[in-house]
Write a protein that holds these residues in place. Sequence first.
Motif, PDB file in Angstrom:
ATOM      1  N   ARG A  24       0.752  -1.511  -0.306  1.00 20.78           N
ATOM      2  CA  ARG A  24       0.068  -0.176   0.354  1.00 20.78           C
ATOM      3  C   ARG A  24       0.315   1.299  -0.513  1.00 20.78           C
ATOM      4  NH1 ARG A  24      -1.315   3.063   3.504  1.00 20.78           N
ATOM      5  NH2 ARG A  24      -0.042   1.444   5.300  1.00 20.78           N
ATOM      6  N   GLU A  25       2.075   1.048   0.756  1.00 21.61           N
ATOM      7  CA  GLU A  25       2.863   2.101   0.744  1.00 21.61           C
ATOM      8  C   GLU A  25       3.712   2.896  -0.204  1.00 21.61           C
ATOM      9  OE1 GLU A  25       4.175   1.746   4.992  1.00 21.61           O
ATOM     10  OE2 GLU A  25       4.668   0.148   4.144  1.00 21.61           O
ATOM     11  N   THR A  28       0.939   4.118  -3.122  1.00 21.25           N
ATOM     12  CA  THR A  28       0.861   5.342  -2.927  1.00 21.25           C
ATOM     13  C   THR A  28       2.452   6.402  -3.581  1.00 21.25           C
ATOM     14  OG1 THR A  28      -0.155   5.010  -0.998  1.00 21.25           O
ATOM     15  CG2 THR A  28       0.156   7.120  -1.028  1.00 21.25           C
ATOM     16  N   GLY A  31       2.417   5.994  -6.988  1.00 24.24           N
ATOM     17  CA  GLY A  31       1.544   7.019  -7.792  1.00 24.24           C
ATOM     18  C   GLY A  31       1.592   8.342  -7.617  1.00 24.24           C
ATOM     19  N   LEU A  32       2.208   8.612  -7.327  1.00 22.75           N
ATOM     20  CA  LEU A  32       2.912  10.572  -7.004  1.00 22.75           C
ATOM     21  C   LEU A  32       4.322  10.594  -8.173  1.00 22.75           C
ATOM     22  CD1 LEU A  32       3.334  13.550  -5.246  1.00 22.75           C
ATOM     23  CD2 LEU A  32       4.943  12.090  -3.962  1.00 22.75           C
ATOM     24  N   ASP A  98       0.742   9.588   8.683  1.00 22.11           N
ATOM     25  CA  ASP A  98      -0.091   9.044   7.914  1.00 22.11           C
ATOM     26  C   ASP A  98       0.891   8.998   6.134  1.00 22.11           C
ATOM     27  OD1 ASP A  98      -2.343   8.957   6.287  1.00 22.11           O
ATOM     28  OD2 ASP A  98      -2.599  10.819   5.742  1.00 22.11           O
ATOM     29  N   PRO A 100       0.259   9.383   2.663  1.00 16.23           N
ATOM     30  CA  PRO A 100      -0.591  10.661   2.139  1.00 16.23           C
ATOM     31  C   PRO A 100      -0.128  11.780   2.127  1.00 16.23           C
ATOM     32  CG  PRO A 100      -1.997   8.452   1.988  1.00 16.23           C
ATOM     33  CD  PRO A 100      -0.999   8.593   3.524  1.00 16.23           C
ATOM     34  N   ARG A 104       2.013  15.148   0.241  1.00 18.55           N
ATOM     35  CA  ARG A 104       1.549  16.807  -0.146  1.00 18.55           C
ATOM     36  C   ARG A 104       1.665  17.142   0.209  1.00 18.55           C
ATOM     37  NH1 ARG A 104      -3.697  16.059   3.730  1.00 18.55           N
ATOM     38  NH2 ARG A 104      -5.408  14.136   2.985  1.00 18.55           N
ATOM     39  N   ASP A 107       2.844  17.145  -3.712  1.00 15.95           N
ATOM     40  CA  ASP A 107       1.519  17.600  -4.017  1.00 15.95           C
ATOM     41  C   ASP A 107       2.047  18.461  -4.979  1.00 15.95           C
ATOM     42  OD1 ASP A 107       0.509  15.157  -4.941  1.00 15.95           O
ATOM     43  OD2 ASP A 107      -0.201  14.681  -3.703  1.00 15.95           O
TER      44      ASP A 107
END
Length: 115
Positions: A24-25, A28, A31-32, A98, A100, A104, A107
């Motif tokens: 999962r990590e 994430t 994806g970025l 966390d 995500p 950020r 992002d």
Amino acid sequence: MTIVTPAAFPGRPDPNERIAFDRRELGTILGLYGRMVAAGEWRDYGMSFLRDVAVFSVFRRTAEYPIYRIEKRPRLRMRQGQYAVIGMDGQILKRGHDLPTVLRVLDRKLIRAVD
């Protein structure tokens, strides 16, 4: 003669055990990474799995220092948070519990790059 392995002692960490990102990590983070590659900001990455930290390093070009490091340090899980984004100069840009939320901070750099 009996050979005793570190696994025979409950509660004691295995000296050969390494910290790693779970599926999962990693999903994430990748994806970025994909979004930043598509924007032309990042070009390469490297991963290191050590005894006390897992590191995902991001490079602008292949043969240079990483511009960002995403670290997972489970020992800091109960204190500041086990995830951190560290800049090229070693400054911690964001730390937290966390992943995500911590990512950020990167992002926002993507939004600026597109403008």
